[in-house]
Scaffold this motif. Sequence first.
Motif, short mmCIF file in Angstrom:
data_model
loop_
_atom_site.label_atom_id
_atom_site.label_comp_id
_atom_site.label_asym_id
_atom_site.label_seq_id
_atom_site.Cartn_x
_atom_site.Cartn_y
_atom_site.Cartn_z
N LYS A 8 0.85 -1.18 0.00
CA LYS A 8 0.00 0.00 0.00
C LYS A 8 0.89 1.24 0.00
CE LYS A 8 -4.08 -1.83 2.20
NZ LYS A 8 -5.06 -1.67 3.28
N ASN A 9 0.41 2.26 -0.72
CA ASN A 9 1.15 3.50 -0.79
C ASN A 9 0.68 4.40 0.35
OD1 ASN A 9 2.54 5.73 -1.53
ND2 ASN A 9 1.64 5.94 -3.56
N PRO A 10 1.54 4.67 1.33
CA PRO A 10 1.11 5.49 2.47
C PRO A 10 0.85 6.95 2.10
CG PRO A 10 3.44 5.04 2.63
CD PRO A 10 2.92 4.23 1.47
N THR A 11 1.36 7.38 0.95
CA THR A 11 1.17 8.77 0.53
C THR A 11 -0.30 9.06 0.28
OG1 THR A 11 3.33 8.64 -0.53
CG2 THR A 11 1.94 10.50 -1.12
N VAL A 12 -1.03 8.11 -0.26
CA VAL A 12 -2.45 8.31 -0.54
C VAL A 12 -3.22 8.51 0.76
CG1 VAL A 12 -4.52 7.25 -1.51
CG2 VAL A 12 -2.32 7.00 -2.68
N GLY A 13 -2.92 7.74 1.75
CA GLY A 13 -3.59 7.87 3.05
C GLY A 13 -3.32 9.21 3.70
N VAL A 14 -2.07 9.66 3.62
CA VAL A 14 -1.71 10.95 4.19
C VAL A 14 -2.40 12.08 3.42
CG1 VAL A 14 0.20 12.54 4.59
CG2 VAL A 14 0.48 10.12 5.13
N ALA A 15 -2.45 11.98 2.12
CA ALA A 15 -3.10 13.01 1.30
C ALA A 15 -4.59 13.09 1.63
CB ALA A 15 -2.90 12.72 -0.18
N VAL A 16 -5.24 11.97 1.77
CA VAL A 16 -6.66 11.95 2.12
C VAL A 16 -6.87 12.56 3.50
CG1 VAL A 16 -8.62 10.44 2.66
CG2 VAL A 16 -7.24 10.02 0.62
N ILE A 18 -5.00 14.81 5.01
CA ILE A 18 -4.78 16.26 4.92
C ILE A 18 -5.99 16.95 4.30
CG2 ILE A 18 -3.40 18.04 3.77
CD1 ILE A 18 -0.97 16.21 4.23
N VAL A 19 -6.54 16.37 3.25
CA VAL A 19 -7.72 16.96 2.60
C VAL A 19 -8.90 17.00 3.57
CG1 VAL A 19 -9.44 16.59 0.79
CG2 VAL A 19 -7.01 16.40 0.25
N VAL A 20 -9.11 15.94 4.31
CA VAL A 20 -10.22 15.90 5.28
C VAL A 20 -10.01 16.94 6.37
CG1 VAL A 20 -11.30 14.47 7.07
CG2 VAL A 20 -10.82 13.51 4.82
N VAL A 22 -8.30 19.78 6.17
CA VAL A 22 -8.49 21.11 5.59
C VAL A 22 -9.98 21.40 5.41
CG1 VAL A 22 -8.13 22.48 3.50
CG2 VAL A 22 -6.22 21.24 4.51
N LEU A 23 -10.74 20.43 4.93
CA LEU A 23 -12.18 20.63 4.76
C LEU A 23 -12.88 20.87 6.10
CD1 LEU A 23 -13.03 18.02 1.99
CD2 LEU A 23 -12.94 20.51 1.77
N LEU A 24 -12.46 20.16 7.14
CA LEU A 24 -13.04 20.38 8.46
C LEU A 24 -12.72 21.77 8.99
CD1 LEU A 24 -12.45 16.94 10.22
CD2 LEU A 24 -14.63 17.98 9.64
N VAL A 25 -11.51 22.25 8.76
CA VAL A 25 -11.14 23.59 9.21
C VAL A 25 -11.97 24.64 8.47
CG1 VAL A 25 -9.27 25.30 9.19
CG2 VAL A 25 -8.83 22.96 9.95
N ILE A 26 -12.12 24.48 7.17
CA ILE A 26 -12.92 25.43 6.38
C ILE A 26 -14.38 25.41 6.85
CG2 ILE A 26 -13.83 25.92 4.08
CD1 ILE A 26 -11.11 25.00 2.99
N ALA A 27 -14.92 24.23 7.08
CA ALA A 27 -16.31 24.12 7.54
C ALA A 27 -16.48 24.77 8.91
CB ALA A 27 -16.72 22.65 7.60
#
Length: 68
Positions: A8-16, A18-20, A22-27
């Motif tokens: 498994k590529n751990p980069t994908v998990g970290v990117a997801v 971070i996106v979550v 950031v979206l929570l902070v904006i909300a």
Amino acid sequence: MNDPRKKKNPTVGVAVFIVVVVLLVIATILYNAITEKREYERDNSVDTTVSAASAAGAAVNAAKGASQ
């Protein structure tokens, strides 16, 4: 026959993650802004209504004076 397992590529998990975050902070920021705006409008709506009513009364009095 010997099927090598994919790592498994751990980069994908970290990117997801971070996106979550950031979206929570904006909300959260938007929620707080809307809540404070509503509180401000509720607290200051009486002043706005009174000043609008007094301005309308002044306009009516001016019109009465101009018509006489």
